[in-house]
Write an enzyme that holds these catalytic residues in place. Structure first.
Site, short mmCIF file in Angstrom:
data_model
loop_
_atom_site.label_atom_id
_atom_site.label_comp_id
_atom_site.label_asym_id
_atom_site.label_seq_id
_atom_site.Cartn_x
_atom_site.Cartn_y
_atom_site.Cartn_z
CG ASP A 1 42.18 -4.78 -24.72
OD1 ASP A 1 42.06 -4.13 -25.66
OD2 ASP A 1 41.44 -5.69 -24.19
CD GLU B 1 40.94 -0.76 -26.90
OE1 GLU B 1 40.24 -0.81 -27.96
OE2 GLU B 1 40.81 -1.38 -25.90
#
Length: 676
Positions: A329, A382
């Site tokens: 993330d 990401e």
């Protein structure tokens, strides 16, 4: 309370002067690797473990003046049992008899900070924690789980060794809001696995990606503000039950990917924040210490012990729970020194630019290590910018397996949100997307981030009346599943969820009682399974992957249509026709690669999918004028037709020239690394 002289160095990252010899005990080597920043299994050393007839507690708190273990096995929670400082780098240790600490014991570390404050902290390496709002660590003896996934792991290793790409279709899921029990509470790990595994198999997904399963105090954070990095959340069961969840998924042929959050952590009092009274896991520099937009602390990945903590954590989930990948993330927030910082609120690196050198080194170390020890495990970034070589090690690249293609997502959503009447004026917005499809190994994401905060659900993003919304969803899905790249869908898209997603309630499964929604779910299953069974959509030539996508006609802007071919490495191919207007076209001449006969393999407008039935039945014959072959086709309104030649391929066709530019759109910010 036991107190000892403390090393006054803020960083406390000095390391042993020599690597311990083979004759020295394993503890010394564990200490060395941890302080060196190269530990891959720090979880076997730090935390609480049973060793013989003793339980040993170890914690890293270099600034502490004293540390005790307090818990339900102590006579006095206020004082606890004092720990001994092992080394100047700040590891503390306590041994107690195994009978003293039964399974289920609650405990914390009581830390006396340099300023004299007492801090009660959960174990950073604790493997099980109280159900929130409880914050204590729960001691559990580690037991060998009876895994039944050897066949899956063998297949995973074989596929990775082949170097080939395989169909990769991810279902992103939030554990607590997919489906609830009859009493309105979320399903347990075991019941969720029993219901989810056959569902994903039937729906044609290859993997499930779980939003963070690591223990987090605030449910509304969706798991992205973690306090227990080594503990599967106790909301849905025990660590053993989470292992069973993974095992059941693997038994059904479904891979498991975990969201992993090495960028930041929250300021909850029991967590990592100011762990021993001073910045430890977070940066000491106040300009780098916090992500102010999120109200969280940034991991200091330049500190050796923090690197060991995070890299060991990745290994923990890979080795202890057999997960197949980690989706990392907020990578961009780590790579850029000026991320979410005002002008003057950050300092350039030694080269004068805004790249975070420690984060670059951390990601390279992480991916090199995993690639070395577990080459069949995926890491997915990401990352929303133009940072170069995210999915390779070329030219100081980061070495991830995949990267989310945020450009594809932003550009496609911007295009489909337009009224179909005006899409022709934005034709270039969608036809330029394949020009960067092979710059990285991409995942095409329609994630949870796109269906919250007034962005509308996937279905409700589509303009028009009820019929047009469902038709728009079908043609969008066809564009995604036929475009190069792995796929990711957030749960609920497949049933036509109208409401935005909320972590507090289950999906609106009652919608399947309505024909349009049931037909859309059927369509997703058919489209996904068509993707799985059609190598032209994923079996790319590793020597020239771009030859797998060839424009047949990208200039149909007036009609808002796309026509392209997807070609497998063995030369077998399909032609894809996408119509982004609600206008059917009879006998429309479509460019095809060969003369002869064709058949339609898939049509999104079939009545069984909720369409109007504009399909192509029987054999279709292409005509030839000069060297151009055209096929008269019924083009479905707001729909997709996929056709193929009935003659066997002779050889792989050459790829047409594609302009290799990547226009920057207003829908996506793509900053460079250097300062302007």
């Amino acid at each position: 309370m036991m107190t000892e002289k403390v090393n006054k160095s803020k960083k406390s990252t000095s390391v042993a002067s020599e690597i311990p010899s083979k004759e020295e005990n394993g503890r010394a080597l564990d200490e060395y690797l941890f302080h060196q920043g190269t530990a891959r299994h720090a979880f076997d050393f730090l935390g609480a473990h049973e060793e013989g007839d003793q339980i040993v507690f170890r914690v890293w708190a270099p600034h502490a003046l004293g540390v005790s273990v307090v818990g339900s096995f102590c006579h006095d929670w206020q004082i606890g049992l004092p720990m001994k400082r092992l080394n100047e780098q700040g590891i503390w240790e306590l041994w107690v008899h195994t009978d003293t600490v039964p399974d289920g014991t609650l405990y914390k570390y009581r830390i006396l900070s340099p300023g004299g404050e007492i801090r009660l902290k959960a174990d950073p390496y604790g493997r099980y924690m109280e159900v929130p709002p409880g914050t204590a660590t729960i001691f559990l003896r580690e037991k060998d789980f009876a895994w039944n996934d050897s066949g899956w792991l063998s297949q995973r290793a074989t596929r990775a060794a082949s170097g080939r790409k395989y169909p990769f279709n991810i279902y992103e899921l939030h554990l607590g809001s997919w489906k609830h029990n009859e009493n309105g509470k979320p399903l347990s790990y075991r019941r969720l696995a029993d219901e989810l595994a056959p569902y994903l198999k039937q729906m044609g997904f290859t993997h499930v990606e779980l939003m963070p399963v690591m223990e987090h105090p605030f449910t509304g954070s969706w798991g992205y503000q973690v306090c227990g990095y080594y503990a599967p959340t106790s909301r849905y069961g025990t660590p053993e039950e989470f292992a069973a969840f993974v095992d059941i998924m693997h038994g059904a042929g479904i891979g498991v990917i975990l969201d992993w959050v090495p960028a930041h952590f929250p300021k909850d009092a029991h967590g990592l924040y100011l762990f021993d009274g001073e910045p430890l896991y977070e940066y000491e520099d106040p300009t780098r210490q916090e992500n102010r937009g999120w109200g969280t602390c940034c991991f200091d990945v330049g500190r050796r012990e923090v690197k060991s903590f995070l890299i060991s954590n990745a290994y923990y989930w890979i080795e202890k729970f057999h997960v197949d990948g980690l989706r990392v993330d907020a990578v961009a927030s780590m790579l850029y020194l000026d991320y979410d910082r005002d002008h003057g609120g950050w300092h350039p690196n030694i080269y004068g630019d805004r790249g975070n050198l420690e984060a670059i080194s951390f990601f390279q170390h992480l991916n090199h290590s995993i690639n070395e020890d577990h080459p069949d495990v995926l890491t997915i970034a990401e990352e929303s910018t133009m940072w170069p070589n995210v999915t390779s090690f070329d030219e100081y690249g980061l070495g991830f397996s995949y990267k989310w293609n945020m450009g594809w997502m932003n550009d496609t959503l911007r295009y489909v949100k337009e009224d179909p009447l005006f899409r022709k004026h934005n034709h270039g917005l969608i036809t330029h997307i394949p020009s960067y499809a092979y710059d990285e190994n991409y995942v095409l994401p329609i994630s949870h981030d796109e269906v919250v905060h007034l962005k509308k659900s996937f279905l409700d993003k589509m303009p028009g009346d009820y019929w047009q919304k469902f038709a728009g969803a079908r043609v969008f899905a066809a564009w995604m599943m036929t475009h190069p790249g792995a796929k990711l869908w957030f749960m609920g898209a497949e049933i036509g969820q109208f409401a935005e997603w909320s972590e507090s309630r289950q999906l609106d499964w009652f919608l399947l009682e309505y024909d349009y929604h049931a037909a859309l779910q059927h369509y997703f299953a058919a489209l996904n399974n068509f993707y799985l069974s059609t190598p032209a959509l994923w079996d790319e030539d590793p020597e020239d992957p771009e030859s797998g996508f060839i424009w047949s006609d990208s200039a149909l802007w007036e009609e808002s249509m796309l026509v392209f071919r997807r070609v497998a490495r063995d030369g077998k191919e399909v032609s894809v026709v996408l119509n982004f207007t609600p206008v059917a076209r009879e006998g429309f001449p479509v460019s095809v690669p060969f003369s002869g006969d064709y058949i339609e393999l898939f049509n999104s407008d079939a009545k069984e999918y909720g369409g109007s039935g504009v399909i192509n039945e029987g054999t279709l014959t292409a005509s030839t004028i000069g060297d151009k072959h055209t096929l008269p086709l019924r083009i479905p309104p707001m729909g997709c037709s996929i056709i193929t030649s009935t003659q066997p391929p002779t050889k792989k066709t050459s790829k047409a020239t594609v302009k290799r530019s990547r226009p920057i759109t207003t829908a996506e910010t793509r900053p460079t690394v250097k300062n302007s």
